[in-house]
Design an enzyme around this catalytic site. Structure first.
Site, PDB file in Angstrom:
ATOM      1  CG  ASP A   1      -2.520  11.380  11.131  1.00  0.00           C
ATOM      2  OD1 ASP A   1      -1.481  10.685  11.174  1.00  0.00           O
ATOM      3  OD2 ASP A   1      -2.911  11.944  10.094  1.00  0.00           O
TER       4      ASP A   1
ATOM      5  CE1 TYR B   1       0.997   1.766   0.185  1.00  0.00           C
ATOM      6  CE2 TYR B   1       0.507   1.126  -2.079  1.00  0.00           C
ATOM      7  CZ  TYR B   1       0.221   1.891  -0.959  1.00  0.00           C
ATOM      8  OH  TYR B   1      -0.834   2.764  -0.981  1.00  0.00           O
TER       9      TYR B   1
ATOM     10  CE  LYS C   1      -2.238   0.672   1.480  1.00  0.00           C
ATOM     11  NZ  LYS C   1      -3.037   1.336   2.522  1.00  0.00           N
TER      12      LYS C   1
HETATM   13  N1  LIG Z   1      -2.755   9.028  -2.526  1.00  0.00           N
HETATM   14  C1  LIG Z   1      -2.844   7.947  -3.297  1.00  0.00           C
HETATM   15  O1  LIG Z   1      -2.682   8.015  -4.515  1.00  0.00           O
HETATM   16  C2  LIG Z   1      -3.198   6.602  -2.692  1.00  0.00           C
HETATM   17  C3  LIG Z   1      -3.439   5.538  -3.559  1.00  0.00           C
HETATM   18  C4  LIG Z   1      -3.782   4.308  -3.045  1.00  0.00           C
HETATM   19  C5  LIG Z   1      -3.884   4.129  -1.674  1.00  0.00           C
HETATM   20  N2  LIG Z   1      -3.627   5.187  -0.847  1.00  0.00           N
HETATM   21  C6  LIG Z   1      -3.745   4.929   0.591  1.00  0.00           C
HETATM   22  O2  LIG Z   1      -4.591   5.900   1.154  1.00  0.00           O
HETATM   23  C7  LIG Z   1      -4.260   6.078   2.528  1.00  0.00           C
HETATM   24  C8  LIG Z   1      -4.110   7.556   2.803  1.00  0.00           C
HETATM   25  O3  LIG Z   1      -2.993   8.016   2.064  1.00  0.00           O
HETATM   26  P1  LIG Z   1      -2.810   9.512   1.583  1.00  0.00           P
HETATM   27  O4  LIG Z   1      -2.631   9.492   0.129  1.00  0.00           O
HETATM   28  O5  LIG Z   1      -3.861  10.391   2.173  1.00  0.00           O
HETATM   29  O6  LIG Z   1      -1.371   9.782   2.183  1.00  0.00           O
HETATM   30  P2  LIG Z   1      -0.905  10.722   3.379  1.00  0.00           P
HETATM   31  O7  LIG Z   1       0.556  10.437   3.557  1.00  0.00           O
HETATM   32  O8  LIG Z   1      -1.341  12.085   3.110  1.00  0.00           O
HETATM   33  O9  LIG Z   1      -1.744  10.137   4.591  1.00  0.00           O
HETATM   34  C9  LIG Z   1      -1.332   9.023   5.318  1.00  0.00           C
HETATM   35  C10 LIG Z   1      -1.633   9.332   6.769  1.00  0.00           C
HETATM   36  O10 LIG Z   1      -1.263   8.184   7.543  1.00  0.00           O
HETATM   37  C11 LIG Z   1      -0.682   8.668   8.723  1.00  0.00           C
HETATM   38  N3  LIG Z   1       0.177   7.630   9.304  1.00  0.00           N
HETATM   39  C12 LIG Z   1       1.317   7.097   8.804  1.00  0.00           C
HETATM   40  N4  LIG Z   1       1.815   6.183   9.647  1.00  0.00           N
HETATM   41  C13 LIG Z   1       0.966   6.134  10.702  1.00  0.00           C
HETATM   42  C14 LIG Z   1       0.935   5.391  11.915  1.00  0.00           C
HETATM   43  N5  LIG Z   1       1.907   4.503  12.219  1.00  0.00           N
HETATM   44  N6  LIG Z   1      -0.085   5.592  12.779  1.00  0.00           N
HETATM   45  C15 LIG Z   1      -1.062   6.501  12.497  1.00  0.00           C
HETATM   46  N7  LIG Z   1      -1.089   7.242  11.373  1.00  0.00           N
HETATM   47  C16 LIG Z   1      -0.084   7.053  10.492  1.00  0.00           C
HETATM   48  C17 LIG Z   1       0.123   9.885   8.299  1.00  0.00           C
HETATM   49  O11 LIG Z   1       0.430  10.709   9.404  1.00  0.00           O
HETATM   50  C18 LIG Z   1      -0.842  10.534   7.308  1.00  0.00           C
HETATM   51  O12 LIG Z   1      -1.732  11.429   7.937  1.00  0.00           O
HETATM   52  C19 LIG Z   1      -2.971   5.268   2.763  1.00  0.00           C
HETATM   53  O13 LIG Z   1      -3.321   4.040   3.375  1.00  0.00           O
HETATM   54  C20 LIG Z   1      -2.445   5.034   1.350  1.00  0.00           C
HETATM   55  O14 LIG Z   1      -1.671   3.845   1.261  1.00  0.00           O
HETATM   56  C21 LIG Z   1      -3.285   6.414  -1.316  1.00  0.00           C
END
Ligand SMILES: NC(=O)c1ccc[n+]([C@@H]2O[C@H](COP(=O)([O-])OP(=O)(O)OC[C@H]3O[C@@H](n4cnc5c(N)ncnc54)[C@H](O)[C@@H]3O)[C@@H](O)[C@H]2O)c1
Length: 230
Positions: free
Chosen positions: A13, A136, A140
Site C-alpha cells: 500500500d 470511476y 471498474k
Molecule cells: N467502500 C466501498 O463502498 C467500495 C465500494 C465499491 C468498491 N470499492 C473498492 O474497494 C477497494 C478498496 O476500497 P476501500 O473502500 O477499502 O477504500 P480505502 O480508501 O480505504 O482503500 C483504498 C486503498 O487503496 C490504496 N491506494 C490508493 N491509491 C493507491 C496506489 N496508487 N497504489 C497503491 N495503493 C493505493 C489506499 O492507500 C488505500 O489503502 C477500492 O478499489 C474501491 O474502489 C469500495
C-alpha cells in the site's frame, strides 16, 4: 482473514497501517508500493517469495474514487483527472495482476493443477455508475471486462481470476462521512439495510480462494443494491 487461516501476507500500500502490522506480527510484511510503479510492485512480490517462499494469492484492492462531471461549472473535466483514475484503478490492477501471475506460473501445482488465485476489486459502479462517476465506472468496468479473457489465458497455468464488485462497504473510504450520511447510505441497501462489513468481503475472498470452480466471473456483493442515477 488469511493470517487467521494460517497464511502469511505481504501488504502493499502507499502507507503502512501500523496498527494492522502490529496486530499481524511475523505473519505479515508491509511493502510500500504504488500500483502505478512497477519497481515497487515487483519488490512487494519478491518480498513474498523471499520471506514466505512463494506467492499463491493476489487480492487487488487499491483504488481511488475521484468524482466529477464530464461538463462542470468550469467547463469540460480536466483530462488528467480521468486519466489518473484509469491509471490507478484499472492499469494499477492490471500491473499487479501481470506481475503476480508471472511469479505464480513458477509455483508447483497442487493436486488439481492449481498454481494461484487472483481476486480483483471492481464496484457496482461498473454496472450502474452514477452521475459524476464516468472515470470511476470506466475504470471498474475495465476490471470487470478483463476478468474473463485473463482467466481464459491463465487457465493453462492453473491460475484462477475472479472479481468482486462491492456495493457500499464500511471502510475508511466512507469513514470520513458524517454518521447520518453513512446511516442513510446503509438504508438505501434493500437487505440487509446497512453498509457491508470488510469481514464480509474477506469471507467472499476466502470462498473464492477455497472453491476451485469459481473462475472467470464477477460476483456482486451488494445486498441487492442498484445505485440510482445520482
Ligand atoms: N467502500 C466501498 O463502498 C467500495 C465500494 C465499491 C468498491 N470499492 C473498492 O474497494 C477497494 C478498496 O476500497 P476501500 O473502500 O477499502 O477504500 P480505502 O480508501 O480505504 O482503500 C483504498 C486503498 O487503496 C490504496 N491506494 C490508493 N491509491 C493507491 C496506489 N496508487 N497504489 C497503491 N495503493 C493505493 C489506499 O492507500 C488505500 O489503502 C477500492 O478499489 C474501491 O474502489 C469500495
Amino acid at each position: 482473514m488469511i493470517v487467521q487461516s494460517g497464511g502469511r501476507v505481504v501488504i502493499a500500500d502507499l502507507k503502512a497501517n501500523q496498527a494492522l502490522c502490529a496486530e499481524l506480527g511475523d505473519a505479515a510484511i508491509f511493502s510500500p508500493a504504488d500500483v502505478t510503479d512497477t519497481g515497487q510492485l515487483q519488490a512487494a512480490i519478491s518480498s513474498a517469495v523471499e520471506s514466505f517462499g512463494g506467492l499463491h494469492i493476489l487480492i487487488s484492492c487499491a483504488g481511488i474514487g475521484d468524482a466529477g462531471r464530464v461538463v462542470g461549472k468550469d467547463g469540460p473535466m480536466p483530462l488528467d483527472r480521468f486519466t489518473r483514475t484509469i491509471e490507478v484503478n484499472l492499469i494499477g490492477a492490471f500491473n499487479a495482476l501481470r506481475l503476480a501471475s508471472a511469479t505464480m506460473t513458477g509455483n508447483d501445482p497442487d493436486e488439481e493443477g492449481e498454481r494461484g488465485v487472483i481476486i480483483n476489486t471492481a464496484s457496482v459502479a461498473a454496472f450502474e455508475g452514477q452521475i459524476g462517476q464516468a472515470a470511476y465506472s470506466a475504470s471498474k468496468g475495465g476490471i470487470v471486462s478483463m476478468t474473463l479473457p485473463i482467466a481464459r489465458e491463465l487457465a493453462r497455468y492453473g491460475i484462477r481470476v475472479m472479481t468482486i464488485a462491492p456495493g457500499l462497504f464500511d471502510t475508511p473510504l466512507l469513514a470520513g462521512l458524517p454518521e447520518p450520511a453513512r446511516a442513510s447510505l446503509g438504508q438505501s441497501v434493500p437487505f440487509p439495510a446497512r453498509l457491508g462489513r470488510p469481514a464480509e468481503f474477506a469471507q467472499l475472498a476466502r470462498q473464492i480462494i477455497e472453491n476451485s470452480m469459481l473462475n472467470g466471473s464477477v460476483i456482486r456483493l451488494d445486498g441487492a443494491l442498484r445505485m440510482a442515477a445520482k
